[in-house]
Design a protein around this motif. Structure first.
Motif, PDB file in Angstrom:
ATOM      1  N   CYS A  34       5.079 -12.728  -0.514  1.00 34.42           N
ATOM      2  CA  CYS A  34       5.051 -11.275  -0.708  1.00 34.42           C
ATOM      3  C   CYS A  34       5.386 -11.141  -2.315  1.00 34.42           C
ATOM      4  O   CYS A  34       6.386 -11.367  -2.660  1.00 34.42           O
ATOM      5  CB  CYS A  34       6.262 -10.737  -0.089  1.00 34.42           C
ATOM      6  SG  CYS A  34       6.478  -8.843  -0.317  1.00 34.42           S
ATOM      7  N   CYS A  37       8.715  -8.753  -2.800  1.00 32.66           N
ATOM      8  CA  CYS A  37       9.963  -8.993  -2.777  1.00 32.66           C
ATOM      9  C   CYS A  37      10.402 -10.430  -3.540  1.00 32.66           C
ATOM     10  O   CYS A  37      11.467 -10.545  -3.934  1.00 32.66           O
ATOM     11  CB  CYS A  37      10.083  -9.749  -1.363  1.00 32.66           C
ATOM     12  SG  CYS A  37      10.076  -8.116  -0.224  1.00 32.66           S
ATOM     13  N   HIS A  54      12.804 -12.452   5.623  1.00 32.43           N
ATOM     14  CA  HIS A  54      12.100 -11.719   4.723  1.00 32.43           C
ATOM     15  C   HIS A  54      11.987 -10.153   5.348  1.00 32.43           C
ATOM     16  O   HIS A  54      12.165  -9.357   4.393  1.00 32.43           O
ATOM     17  CB  HIS A  54      10.755 -12.271   4.516  1.00 32.43           C
ATOM     18  CG  HIS A  54       9.693 -11.339   3.794  1.00 32.43           C
ATOM     19  ND1 HIS A  54       8.562 -10.886   4.185  1.00 32.43           N
ATOM     20  CD2 HIS A  54       9.894 -10.951   2.324  1.00 32.43           C
ATOM     21  CE1 HIS A  54       7.937 -10.195   3.494  1.00 32.43           C
ATOM     22  NE2 HIS A  54       8.811 -10.174   2.350  1.00 32.43           N
ATOM     23  N   HIS A  58      12.616  -6.990   3.051  1.00 33.10           N
ATOM     24  CA  HIS A  58      11.264  -6.151   2.512  1.00 33.10           C
ATOM     25  C   HIS A  58      11.388  -4.872   3.154  1.00 33.10           C
ATOM     26  O   HIS A  58      11.125  -3.946   2.202  1.00 33.10           O
ATOM     27  CB  HIS A  58       9.863  -6.785   3.364  1.00 33.10           C
ATOM     28  CG  HIS A  58       8.805  -6.312   2.778  1.00 33.10           C
ATOM     29  ND1 HIS A  58       8.195  -6.897   1.947  1.00 33.10           N
ATOM     30  CD2 HIS A  58       8.284  -5.166   3.462  1.00 33.10           C
ATOM     31  CE1 HIS A  58       6.953  -6.249   1.686  1.00 33.10           C
ATOM     32  NE2 HIS A  58       6.984  -5.068   2.860  1.00 33.10           N
TER      33      HIS A  58
HETATM   34 ZN   LIG Z   1       8.451  -8.563   1.056  1.00 28.22          ZN
END
Ligand SMILES: [Zn+2]
Length: 216
Positions: A34, A37, A54, A58
């Motif tokens: 990602c 993140c 996550h 997130h």
């Molecule tokens: Zn993320």
């Protein structure tokens, strides 16, 4: 309008209200990194350890990023006329490009893959990503070429906007540190028991007949 501190407090409140609805193991693990993140200073400011799943991170990081984006948009609209015009133009192009599956999602889902991970031997009939940009009408006005002066002026405005993003990002992180205790308490209460239950389920599977699971 709220200052950064108020907006951060508000966003943490909303995340805390969302967190009880989060459930572990409802999605296949993502295979792509990602961009929002990974290595985000917001994650450290929030006090998230590497074991916090996550989607949980997130959801908060996305809300904080929105605060930064909104502040930059606001600053750009008020102070950076050339950049503002370029962004408006890009927006118009995007609108003309038709359906955007990643637009208008609630903050918990923004920046995540819109389609599930494909499984071997089970192709999708269609994917949302595949539908992006369908219905396009390409009648956006061609842009006039920029002079060197205009390019330099635009570059300067982009630097100012980057500077605004950096300083707002720092302010958001500093404000977020004040909420670490609330965040940690919620993770401990709502997330950690789910991780423990999942891990103990996995071990039960291993100790038992060994036929189920398939997690390893
Ligand atoms: Zn993320």
């Amino acid at each position: 309008m709220d200052g950064i501190d108020g907006r951060v407090r508000n966003a943490v409140d909303l995340w805390l209200r969302w967190l009880p609805r989060w459930q572990i193991g409802t999605a296949r693990p993502r295979t792509r990194i990602c961009r929002k993140c990974t290595g985000s200073p917001i994650a450290s400011a929030a006090g998230f350890g590497p074991d916090v799943p996550h989607p949980v991170q997130h959801a908060l990081i996305g809300r904080m990023s929105t605060i930064i984006d909104d502040a930059v948009d606001d600053y750009t609209a008020k102070n950076l006329p050339l950049l503002h015009r370029e962004l408006e133009r890009a927006d118009a192009r995007k609108r003309h490009a038709g359906y955007q599956p990643a637009e208008g999602l609630s903050p918990e889902f923004q920046g995540l893959d819109v389609d599930p991970q494909p499984q071997d031997g089970a192709p999708f009939l269609f994917t949302l990503e595949g539908l992006a940009g369908t219905g396009a009408s390409s009648d956006t006005a061609p842009r006039e070429p920029l002079s060197d002066e205009a390019k330099a002026a635009l570059r300067h405005e982009i630097e100012l906007s980057d500077e605004c993003a950096r300083s707002t990002g720092t302010a958001v992180c500093l404000a977020l540190i004040d909420h670490r205790a609330r965040i940690a308490e919620a993770v401990e209460r709502l997330v950690e028991p789910q991780i423990e239950a999942l891990v103990s389920d996995m071990f039960r599977g291993l100790d038992g007949d060994g036929a189920r699971g398939g997690l390893f």
